[in-house]
Design an enzyme around this catalytic site. Sequence first.
Site, PDB file in Angstrom:
ATOM      1  N   ALA A 192       0.926  -1.301   0.038  1.00 18.76           N
ATOM      2  CA  ALA A 192      -0.157  -0.146   0.035  1.00 18.76           C
ATOM      3  C   ALA A 192       0.833   1.239  -0.102  1.00 18.76           C
ATOM      4  O   ALA A 192       2.014   1.208   0.518  1.00 18.76           O
ATOM      5  CB  ALA A 192      -1.079  -0.020   1.320  1.00 18.76           C
ATOM      6  N   ALA A 193       0.520   2.433  -0.666  1.00 15.58           N
ATOM      7  CA  ALA A 193       1.194   3.624  -0.772  1.00 15.58           C
ATOM      8  C   ALA A 193       0.238   4.759  -0.722  1.00 15.58           C
ATOM      9  O   ALA A 193      -0.897   4.821  -0.813  1.00 15.58           O
ATOM     10  CB  ALA A 193       1.827   3.711  -2.045  1.00 15.58           C
ATOM     11  N   ALA A 194       0.985   5.697   0.066  1.00 14.35           N
ATOM     12  CA  ALA A 194       0.174   6.948   0.287  1.00 14.35           C
ATOM     13  C   ALA A 194       1.114   8.178   0.105  1.00 14.35           C
ATOM     14  O   ALA A 194       2.138   7.887  -0.120  1.00 14.35           O
ATOM     15  CB  ALA A 194      -0.595   6.930   1.767  1.00 14.35           C
ATOM     16  N   SER A 195       0.594   9.565   0.628  1.00 14.15           N
ATOM     17  CA  SER A 195       1.626  10.602   0.446  1.00 14.15           C
ATOM     18  C   SER A 195       2.556  10.651   1.395  1.00 14.15           C
ATOM     19  O   SER A 195       3.652  11.331   1.111  1.00 14.15           O
ATOM     20  CB  SER A 195       0.576  11.840   0.414  1.00 14.15           C
ATOM     21  N   GLY A 197       3.760   7.680   3.397  1.00 16.57           N
ATOM     22  CA  GLY A 197       4.567   6.550   3.373  1.00 16.57           C
ATOM     23  C   GLY A 197       3.982   5.492   2.688  1.00 16.57           C
ATOM     24  O   GLY A 197       2.924   5.680   2.020  1.00 16.57           O
ATOM     25  N   GLN A 198       4.657   4.296   2.821  1.00 13.11           N
ATOM     26  CA  GLN A 198       3.892   3.219   2.286  1.00 13.11           C
ATOM     27  C   GLN A 198       4.280   1.879   2.863  1.00 13.11           C
ATOM     28  O   GLN A 198       5.429   2.028   4.206  1.00 13.11           O
ATOM     29  CB  GLN A 198       4.875   2.848   0.881  1.00 13.11           C
ATOM     30  N   VAL A 199       3.657   1.008   2.896  1.00  9.80           N
ATOM     31  CA  VAL A 199       3.679  -0.362   3.868  1.00  9.80           C
ATOM     32  C   VAL A 199       4.084  -1.657   3.198  1.00  9.80           C
ATOM     33  O   VAL A 199       3.615  -2.128   2.085  1.00  9.80           O
ATOM     34  CB  VAL A 199       2.098  -0.380   4.311  1.00  9.80           C
ATOM     35  N   LYS A 214       5.428   0.193   8.044  1.00 15.29           N
ATOM     36  CA  LYS A 214       4.941   1.517   7.544  1.00 15.29           C
ATOM     37  C   LYS A 214       6.584   2.297   7.578  1.00 15.29           C
ATOM     38  O   LYS A 214       6.827   2.553   8.478  1.00 15.29           O
ATOM     39  CB  LYS A 214       3.937   2.088   8.197  1.00 15.29           C
ATOM     40  N   ASP A 339      -9.101  10.806  11.571  1.00 13.45           N
ATOM     41  CA  ASP A 339      -8.925  10.604  10.218  1.00 13.45           C
ATOM     42  C   ASP A 339     -10.087   9.518   9.570  1.00 13.45           C
ATOM     43  O   ASP A 339      -9.399   8.027   9.274  1.00 13.45           O
ATOM     44  CB  ASP A 339      -7.597  10.233   9.491  1.00 13.45           C
TER      45      ASP A 339
END
Length: 696
Positions: A192-195, A197-199, A214, A339
Amino acid sequence: MILLPLPSPPIISFPATPNLLIPPPRRRTSAVVVSAVSRDVDSFTSKSGYLFSLSADEADSLSEYSFTKISEIYKKKPLILLRRLVQIGTTFGFWFGLRLTDEALDRSGKMFKVRAAELRKLLVELGPAYVKIAQAVSSRPDLIPPTYLDELSLLQDQITPFSTEVAFSMIEDELGLPIDELFSEISPEPVAAASLGQVYQARLRRSGKVVAVKVQRPGVRAAIALDTLILRYIAGLIKKAGRFNSDLEAVVDEWATSLFKEMDYLKEAQNGIKFRKLYGSIKDVLVPKMYTEYSSSKVLVMEWVEGQKLAEINDLYLVEVGVYCSFNQLLEYGFYHADPHPGNFLRTYDGQLAYLDFGMMGDFRPELRDGFMEACIHLVNRDFKALAKDFVTLGLLPPTAEKSAVTKALTDVFQDAISRGVRNISFGDLLGDLGTTMYKFKFRIPPYFSLVIRSLAVLEGIAIGISPNYKVLGSTYPWIARKVLTDSSPQLKSSLQSLLYEDGVFRIDRLESLITESLRTETALVQKPVEGTDSKIVMKQMLAFTFTEQGSFVREILVREIAKGLDALGLATLDSLASTTTPFSGSRPLTSLTEEDTTNLRTFYRLISLFSGMRKTESVSTQVEAVSKYGEALTPLDEASLIMYQLPSAQEMLPILSILPELPQESQQRLLQLPGDLVGRLMSRAIARTIRRMFL
C-alpha cells in the site's frame, strides 16, 4: 494516512542463516541514502518537486511544527523556496486562468464542477502537504463553497510508491539492524502507498508474528515544512484581502501541527496503544497491536490485519459498531480517531471492525463533549434558541454574535429536517445544510467540530450504500439520551433541568422522549433491534434505571413531580367530595384547584402511565379537546375528574408491582425510601399552601 492497496506481491523469505535469496542490505549512512534517492525518483516525487536534503540540525529542529523554525531554515535556501513558488504559482496560475476564461465566456456556472475536479487533481500533483490540507478543508464549509466541498471530499491518495531499496535502507538506519535480522520474511514491493509513506508485509524474526511495516517517504517532512511556510503566507494575504471571517493563518497552523504529529510514527504507536486500551474491548472492534521496540519516528511496525475495506462490503452491523465506537471516543473518553476515511476501516475475515492508522488523533475536551450532547438534545427538541447558545459553547460562534439572527437562521435550516423525527435525521443532510449557512454567514467552524461531524457523516455514507434509509443520529440518539440522563457533569445536569422546565412548567413530553429513547440503547447499535419488546421488560428497565445511582438526578425530578401530582390529586378528591354534598343544586361547585394543580395532575397521570407500561397518555387531552369543542370549556374540577377517571386501576398496576421484587437489591433499597420522601414533600406543600391562604 489513506493507503491505496497495490497488487499483492509475493513474500521474500529470509532464512535463519542468510543466503543469496537476496543480498542482505548493507548498513548505510544518511549520505548514501540521499544518493540512492536521487538515483531513483518516483513519479509522485518528481511531480511535487520537493526532493532535497536538510542538515542533521535542520531535520532535528523539524521534529515538531514551528513556523518560526521553518521560516529560519528556508530563509537560508532561497533557490529552493523560489523553485517551489514558481511551481505552485504556475500550477495554480494555469487553473485560475481557466476560471477567468470561463467568466469571460460567461460559462462559469457550467464549468464550475469541472474546475473543481481539475483542482482536486492538481492538488494531488502538488504533493503531500496539499493533499493533506485539501482533505482537511474538505470538511471546512466556512472556507470554501459547498460545490468544492463535495469534490474535495472525494480526494484520496493515489500515489506512486518510492523505491524499495530506499525504504529498506531507511528501516536499517532507523532501527539499527540489517533487514534479515529484523524480519524472516518481507514483501519485495509495498502492499500500500500514500503521500506520507508506504507499507510492507513482513514476519518478525524473533516472534514469527506477521506485521505491517510502514516506512516514511524520504524528504516528506522537509517538503511539508516548505509548503506550510508558503501556505501560511498565502493565508495571510487572503486574510488581509478580507475574503474570510476565519483566521486562515491559525487554520494553517492547526493543520500543520496535526500533519507533523502524523509524521511522527512513535507518536502514532503511542496513539495506537492508547486507542487499543480504551476501545479494544468493545465487542467486534479490533485495534492492532503496536510493536514499539521495532518502531522509530520514520518506521512503524504493527500487527498485520487481513480484511476488506468497510465501504466495499455489505455489513450494516459493522457500520453500527463503528458508530457506537465513534460515540464512545467522542463522548465517553474524548480521544478520537480524527482521520475517519473509509480506507482506514477494515472488515476482518472473522467479522470484526479493524481500525487502522492512528497518526491523526483528536482530543475532545469535556466541556465540548457536554456541549455537543446538549446541541443534539436541543436540536431534536427544536429548541433553536438554546442551540444558538450551544454553538457559542462549541466555538462555532463568538460570544458577541447576534443570537436572535442565529436562532432564526438555525430554525430555517433545521426545521424541516427535525419535523421528520429523530430517527429520520441524516447527519449528512444536516452537515450540508449547516455548511451552506456557515459559508453564507461567515461563521467559524473549529477543526475538531468538522472532524467529528465528518466522521459520523462518513459512516452514515457507508451505511446508506447498504441500507438507503439508515440514519446515524437515529442509532446514536438513544445513547446520547441516556448519557444526558445519567451523567454527573454539572453542565449536563443544568442543561437537563433547563430542557425539562420551560418557564417553570415541567415538560413531561420531553422526559418521556428521553427515557423512551434511552431504553433503546439496550437494542441499538451493537445489538440487533428487537421488535415488539414486552412492556414488562420496558417497565423493568425504566424502574431499574430510575433507582440506580446514575439515575439520581432524574429520580429527584420525578419524585418532585409525583409529589406535586399527589398533592393535586388530594385537592381534586376533596373538591369532588365537596361538590357531591353542595346544597345549591345546579350551581357550579367551588374548587380550590388552580391551573397549576390541573397541570400537575396531568403530569402525574402521564408519569403513572409511562411507568405502568400504559399508553393512554393522549386520551385525556383528546377527550378534553372533544368536550371543549362542542360545549363550554371544562372547569379545573371537571378536567381533574376526567384525569382521575383515567388513572390506572389497581389491577392495571399489578404488572409494575410484580416487577419490584425483580429489581436489583440496591434499587429496591432506594425504592423503600420513596414513600417517606413523598410524605415529607406532601407535608411541606400542605404547610406552604396553608400559610399562603392565611396571609395572602
